[in-house]
Design an enzyme around this catalytic site. Structure first.
Site, PDB file in Angstrom:
ATOM      1  N   ASP A  13      -2.826 -35.697 -13.910  1.00  0.00           N
ATOM      2  CA  ASP A  13      -2.402 -34.879 -15.261  1.00  0.00           C
ATOM      3  C   ASP A  13      -1.258 -35.388 -15.822  1.00  0.00           C
ATOM      4  O   ASP A  13      -1.162 -35.214 -16.963  1.00  0.00           O
ATOM      5  CB  ASP A  13      -2.459 -33.370 -14.921  1.00  0.00           C
ATOM      6  CG  ASP A  13      -3.893 -32.809 -14.967  1.00  0.00           C
ATOM      7  OD1 ASP A  13      -4.641 -33.183 -15.776  1.00  0.00           O
ATOM      8  OD2 ASP A  13      -3.775 -31.732 -14.212  1.00  0.00           O
TER       9      ASP A  13
ATOM     10  N   TYR B 142      -1.827 -25.026 -20.110  1.00  0.00           N
ATOM     11  CA  TYR B 142      -1.211 -26.535 -19.544  1.00  0.00           C
ATOM     12  C   TYR B 142      -1.361 -27.219 -20.611  1.00  0.00           C
ATOM     13  O   TYR B 142      -2.481 -27.312 -21.457  1.00  0.00           O
ATOM     14  CB  TYR B 142      -2.209 -26.769 -18.480  1.00  0.00           C
ATOM     15  CG  TYR B 142      -1.898 -26.005 -17.317  1.00  0.00           C
ATOM     16  CD1 TYR B 142      -0.843 -26.106 -16.359  1.00  0.00           C
ATOM     17  CD2 TYR B 142      -2.943 -25.284 -16.599  1.00  0.00           C
ATOM     18  CE1 TYR B 142      -0.708 -25.232 -15.102  1.00  0.00           C
ATOM     19  CE2 TYR B 142      -3.135 -24.384 -15.659  1.00  0.00           C
ATOM     20  CZ  TYR B 142      -1.837 -24.421 -14.845  1.00  0.00           C
ATOM     21  OH  TYR B 142      -1.507 -23.684 -13.713  1.00  0.00           O
TER      22      TYR B 142
ATOM     23  N   LYS C 257      -6.910 -25.373 -20.057  1.00  0.00           N
ATOM     24  CA  LYS C 257      -6.397 -26.963 -20.235  1.00  0.00           C
ATOM     25  C   LYS C 257      -5.721 -27.226 -21.627  1.00  0.00           C
ATOM     26  O   LYS C 257      -5.796 -26.238 -22.572  1.00  0.00           O
ATOM     27  CB  LYS C 257      -7.683 -27.708 -20.180  1.00  0.00           C
ATOM     28  CG  LYS C 257      -8.167 -27.838 -18.641  1.00  0.00           C
ATOM     29  CD  LYS C 257      -6.989 -28.252 -17.691  1.00  0.00           C
ATOM     30  CE  LYS C 257      -6.632 -29.672 -17.865  1.00  0.00           C
ATOM     31  NZ  LYS C 257      -5.524 -30.308 -16.811  1.00  0.00           N
TER      32      LYS C 257
ATOM     33  N   HIS D 218       0.923 -30.989 -20.185  1.00  0.00           N
ATOM     34  CA  HIS D 218       0.939 -32.252 -19.696  1.00  0.00           C
ATOM     35  C   HIS D 218       1.178 -33.296 -20.665  1.00  0.00           C
ATOM     36  O   HIS D 218       0.284 -34.221 -20.836  1.00  0.00           O
ATOM     37  CB  HIS D 218      -0.454 -32.396 -18.582  1.00  0.00           C
ATOM     38  CG  HIS D 218      -0.330 -31.507 -17.813  1.00  0.00           C
ATOM     39  ND1 HIS D 218       0.503 -31.401 -16.532  1.00  0.00           N
ATOM     40  CD2 HIS D 218      -1.462 -30.725 -17.524  1.00  0.00           C
ATOM     41  CE1 HIS D 218      -0.227 -30.627 -15.615  1.00  0.00           C
ATOM     42  NE2 HIS D 218      -1.068 -29.876 -16.292  1.00  0.00           N
TER      43      HIS D 218
ATOM     44  N   GLU E 239       3.193 -25.444 -17.144  1.00  0.00           N
ATOM     45  CA  GLU E 239       3.369 -26.405 -16.040  1.00  0.00           C
ATOM     46  C   GLU E 239       5.273 -26.438 -16.190  1.00  0.00           C
ATOM     47  O   GLU E 239       5.317 -27.130 -15.071  1.00  0.00           O
ATOM     48  CB  GLU E 239       2.731 -27.649 -15.979  1.00  0.00           C
ATOM     49  CG  GLU E 239       3.391 -28.731 -17.016  1.00  0.00           C
ATOM     50  CD  GLU E 239       2.281 -28.486 -18.422  1.00  0.00           C
ATOM     51  OE1 GLU E 239       2.832 -29.286 -19.299  1.00  0.00           O
ATOM     52  OE2 GLU E 239       1.373 -27.592 -18.463  1.00  0.00           O
TER      53      GLU E 239
ATOM     54  N   ARG F 127     -13.382 -22.832 -16.098  1.00  0.00           N
ATOM     55  CA  ARG F 127     -12.031 -21.601 -16.117  1.00  0.00           C
ATOM     56  C   ARG F 127     -11.972 -21.260 -17.528  1.00  0.00           C
ATOM     57  O   ARG F 127     -12.389 -21.546 -18.535  1.00  0.00           O
ATOM     58  CB  ARG F 127     -10.804 -22.158 -15.726  1.00  0.00           C
ATOM     59  CG  ARG F 127     -10.647 -22.823 -14.207  1.00  0.00           C
ATOM     60  CD  ARG F 127      -9.542 -23.480 -13.676  1.00  0.00           C
ATOM     61  NE  ARG F 127      -9.201 -24.834 -14.569  1.00  0.00           N
ATOM     62  CZ  ARG F 127      -8.125 -25.603 -14.318  1.00  0.00           C
ATOM     63  NH1 ARG F 127      -7.191 -25.156 -13.498  1.00  0.00           N
ATOM     64  NH2 ARG F 127      -8.189 -26.881 -14.915  1.00  0.00           N
TER      65      ARG F 127
END
Length: 372
Positions: A270, A94, A75, A96, A118, A15
């Protein structure tokens, strides 16, 4: 604002933070965008597509990080990327953080403004930037689980939907949220025997309203989870507590007693995973076996369908990216409490309560960070 889009470097992550269309929107708003060469190759968008959209294409990630005011990724930054962050630089991706002490420490030490997709919310309390990838991961979990059930993959040798005269596989889905609903959608489409477990009566009513008798619902208790998991051929872990570590709903003892060749797909990996026996895997080596149970715990599942995932993600993230660029991060967060909920780390402080609690940091409210 100078917006930077580096190429993703996590294992089999294809991505990219911004599509050419998103870049064109940012340029139309008066911003400069710098993109690392081949950043969009995984979504079939070449450097010329980005140049046509108005971006500058450069050879290295180092230059992107060095020049950009805001880094837009997909990510969480890997260790080498975290070293490139600087104080005051905006990181929008993101993160996490709750199960990732090393990343959190590095982000705290960097002094950067770290906003996590998120934990951004909407007026209904939902997670609009997590939802597109949860939809993708929920649907992919059934594809992955069906593949892992094949004997050659270590599974029970079952076709998910069976055939006339042979019963279908029993699929148990932990969590009736976005992941669970999308997993149920795919599993029912393949004619599996599907049960969704959730503790929310509203979630179970929504599942019943959507799928009718094709999906059974069970209220989540320890005893119910154990009973359903032990009877399952495939278990999907789709439990989420926003920003916090996932609860370990399935113990190692339960896994030990599952059917030989059963499969678990931990979409919650995740956030640490909801099986005690889970640990993150990659697309290169997606599975491992514990007590004859196949575990699929890929931490970036949507990366395998990068084009679908990137366009779906950009549909959701672009308005927030533009708000941060147009107004600057302080004014954008002050004006929008939902975007403000995404602030996880700022100037060496942890500004998301669940992350602070999980990792033992002092919590600084985002409003205090803005005031400072």
């Amino acid at each position: 604002m100078f917006i930077g889009v580096p190429k993703e470097i996590k294992n089999h992550e294809y991505r990219v933070g911004m599509t050419p269309g998103s870049v064109a929107e940012a340029v139309a708003h008066g911003h400069d965008v710098i993109v690392e060469t081949n950043a969009g190759a995984g979504i079939m968008c070449g450097d010329e597509d980005y140049r046509a959209a108005g971006a500058s294409v450069v050879d290295t990630a180092e230059e992107v990080f060095a020049r950009a005011d805001m880094i837009v990724k997909v990510k969480e930054p890997q260790a080498v990327e975290r070293k490139r962050l600087r104080a005051g630089q905006i990181l929008f991706t993101y993160l996490h953080l709750a199960p990732d002490a090393d990343q959190t420490k590095d982000l705290v030490d960097s002094g950067a403004v770290c906003i996590a997709y998120e934990t951004v919310t909407d007026a209904a309390g939902r997670l609009p930037l997590l939802a597109p990838m949860s939809e993708v991961a929920g649907r992919m979990s059934i594809q992955a689980g069906a593949h892992c059930l094949e004997k050659a993959q270590g599974g029970r040798g079952m076709l998910l939907g069976g055939v006339p005269g042979v019963a279908p596989a029993k699929v148990v889905i932990l969590g009736g949220g976005v992941v669970g609903v999308n997993a149920a959608y795919m599993a029912t489409g393949l004619a599996a025997d599907v049960t969704v477990i959730d503790r929310s009566a509203d979630a179970m009513r929504a599942v019943t309203a959507r799928f009718g008798p094709a999906v059974k619902t069970v209220h989540s208790t320890r005893a119910a989870v154990e009973e359903e998991v032990l009877a399952a051929d495939l278990v999907i872990g789709g439990v989420l507590i926003p920003g916090a570590a996932a609860p370990k709903l399935v113990t190692a003892e339960m896994v030990r007693r599952m059917k030989p060749g059963a499969v678990v797909v931990d979409v919650a990996i995740d956030q640490g995973g909801c099986f005690e026996t889970s640990h993150p895997t990659t697309h290169a080596e997606p599975t491992y076996v514990v007590d004859d149970v196949v575990h699929y715990c890929v931490a970036n599942m949507p990366g395998a369908v990068a084009r679908t995932s990137t366009f779906a993600l950009n549909n959701a993230t672009l308005p927030f990216t533009l708000a941060l660029a147009d107004k600057g991060w302080k004014d954008a967060l002050a004006a929008d409490p939902h975007l403000r909920a995404g602030l996880n780390v700022y100037a060496g402080k942890v500004t998301y309560a669940a992350v602070a609690e999980a990792l033992g940091y002092a919590f600084t409210a985002p409003e205090m960070a803005l005031a400072a």
